[in-house]
Motif scaffolding. Structure first.
Motif, PDB file in Angstrom:
ATOM      1  N   UNK A  53      27.184  -7.612  22.853  1.00  0.00           N
ATOM      2  CA  UNK A  53      25.887  -7.494  22.189  1.00  0.00           C
ATOM      3  C   UNK A  53      25.802  -6.199  21.382  1.00  0.00           C
ATOM      4  N   UNK A  54      26.443  -5.153  21.893  1.00  0.00           N
ATOM      5  CA  UNK A  54      26.454  -3.865  21.195  1.00  0.00           C
ATOM      6  C   UNK A  54      27.573  -3.780  20.160  1.00  0.00           C
ATOM      7  N   UNK A  55      28.258  -4.895  19.974  1.00  0.00           N
ATOM      8  CA  UNK A  55      29.366  -4.994  19.010  1.00  0.00           C
ATOM      9  C   UNK A  55      30.490  -3.982  19.294  1.00  0.00           C
ATOM     10  N   UNK A  56      30.738  -3.780  20.573  1.00  0.00           N
ATOM     11  CA  UNK A  56      31.839  -2.930  21.014  1.00  0.00           C
ATOM     12  C   UNK A  56      33.025  -3.838  21.292  1.00  0.00           C
ATOM     13  N   UNK A  57      34.125  -3.596  20.610  1.00  0.00           N
ATOM     14  CA  UNK A  57      35.297  -4.447  20.801  1.00  0.00           C
ATOM     15  C   UNK A  57      36.085  -4.008  22.035  1.00  0.00           C
ATOM     16  N   UNK A  58      36.744  -4.979  22.653  1.00  0.00           N
ATOM     17  CA  UNK A  58      37.622  -4.720  23.793  1.00  0.00           C
ATOM     18  C   UNK A  58      38.537  -5.922  23.937  1.00  0.00           C
ATOM     19  N   UNK A  59      39.681  -5.706  24.566  1.00  0.00           N
ATOM     20  CA  UNK A  59      40.641  -6.788  24.776  1.00  0.00           C
ATOM     21  C   UNK A  59      40.575  -7.355  26.188  1.00  0.00           C
ATOM     22  N   UNK A  60      40.261  -6.496  27.160  1.00  0.00           N
ATOM     23  CA  UNK A  60      40.321  -6.939  28.548  1.00  0.00           C
ATOM     24  C   UNK A  60      39.444  -6.050  29.414  1.00  0.00           C
ATOM     25  N   UNK A  85      38.407  -1.140  34.393  1.00  0.00           N
ATOM     26  CA  UNK A  85      39.392  -0.688  33.416  1.00  0.00           C
ATOM     27  C   UNK A  85      39.160  -1.532  32.172  1.00  0.00           C
ATOM     28  N   UNK A  86      38.770  -0.856  31.100  1.00  0.00           N
ATOM     29  CA  UNK A  86      38.457  -1.540  29.853  1.00  0.00           C
ATOM     30  C   UNK A  86      39.563  -1.212  28.861  1.00  0.00           C
ATOM     31  N   UNK A  87      40.301  -2.242  28.466  1.00  0.00           N
ATOM     32  CA  UNK A  87      41.470  -2.055  27.604  1.00  0.00           C
ATOM     33  C   UNK A  87      41.156  -2.457  26.167  1.00  0.00           C
ATOM     34  N   UNK A  88      41.803  -1.757  25.256  1.00  0.00           N
ATOM     35  CA  UNK A  88      41.722  -2.110  23.841  1.00  0.00           C
ATOM     36  C   UNK A  88      40.336  -1.982  23.259  1.00  0.00           C
ATOM     37  N   UNK A  89      39.630  -0.926  23.628  1.00  0.00           N
ATOM     38  CA  UNK A  89      38.254  -0.787  23.159  1.00  0.00           C
ATOM     39  C   UNK A  89      38.127   0.349  22.155  1.00  0.00           C
ATOM     40  N   UNK A  90      37.120   0.239  21.303  1.00  0.00           N
ATOM     41  CA  UNK A  90      36.803   1.311  20.365  1.00  0.00           C
ATOM     42  C   UNK A  90      35.603   2.121  20.850  1.00  0.00           C
ATOM     43  N   UNK A 124      37.534   3.491  33.391  1.00  0.00           N
ATOM     44  CA  UNK A 124      38.510   4.167  32.546  1.00  0.00           C
ATOM     45  C   UNK A 124      38.748   3.320  31.314  1.00  0.00           C
ATOM     46  N   UNK A 125      39.064   3.985  30.229  1.00  0.00           N
ATOM     47  CA  UNK A 125      39.355   3.303  28.979  1.00  0.00           C
ATOM     48  C   UNK A 125      40.855   3.375  28.737  1.00  0.00           C
TER      49      UNK A 125
END
Length: 126
Positions: A53-60, A85-90, A124-125
């Motif tokens: 909803x916040x347009x934050x990208x992530x992969x996993x 653990x949030x992977x592939x995020x901006x 963790x990112x």
């Protein structure tokens, strides 16, 4: 939900399929496993929705749950710590921290058990 007794467990038929619950993990999912799973997955699902909803990208998103139980009485769950653990995020750490605060307020399971079980989160990112 209707539960039916078997020799070593109880079962219920749900839309996805049959759920078998037992105090002995040889015969089904243990009740505490279901409670911890419901807490983790509810939180993860809400977090995923908020990030999108916040347009934050992530992969996993992976979730590790640490559980503490009382050594006295009914051996009840006293604490659940969820580590995301949030992977592939901006996303910045500040944005994720705020998203987790919103998650906590909007997760039905966390809100249902928060007064009897201490629930904490970390992340963790990657």
């Amino acid at each position: 939900m209707d539960f039916h007794m078997k020799e070593h467990s109880f079962t219920t038929d749900l839309e996805f399929g049959q759920l078998e619950v037992s105090g002995n993990e040889e015969y089904g999912f243990r009740p505490y496993q279901l409670l911890v799973s419901a807490t983790a997955v509810c939180s993860g699902g809400v977090l995923k929705r908020i990030l999108r909803k916040q347009r934050i990208t992530f992969e996993d998103i992976r979730i590790h749950a640490d559980v503490k139980k009382s050594e006295h009485g009914a051996n009840e769950i006293t604490d659940i710590h969820l580590h995301f653990t949030i992977a592939g995020t901006d996303a910045s750490e500040e944005k994720v921290k705020k998203a987790l605060e919103i998650t906590r307020k909007n997760c039905t399971i966390v809100q249902s058990i928060k007064d009897s079980i201490n629930i904490t989160e970390s992340f963790e990112l990657q």
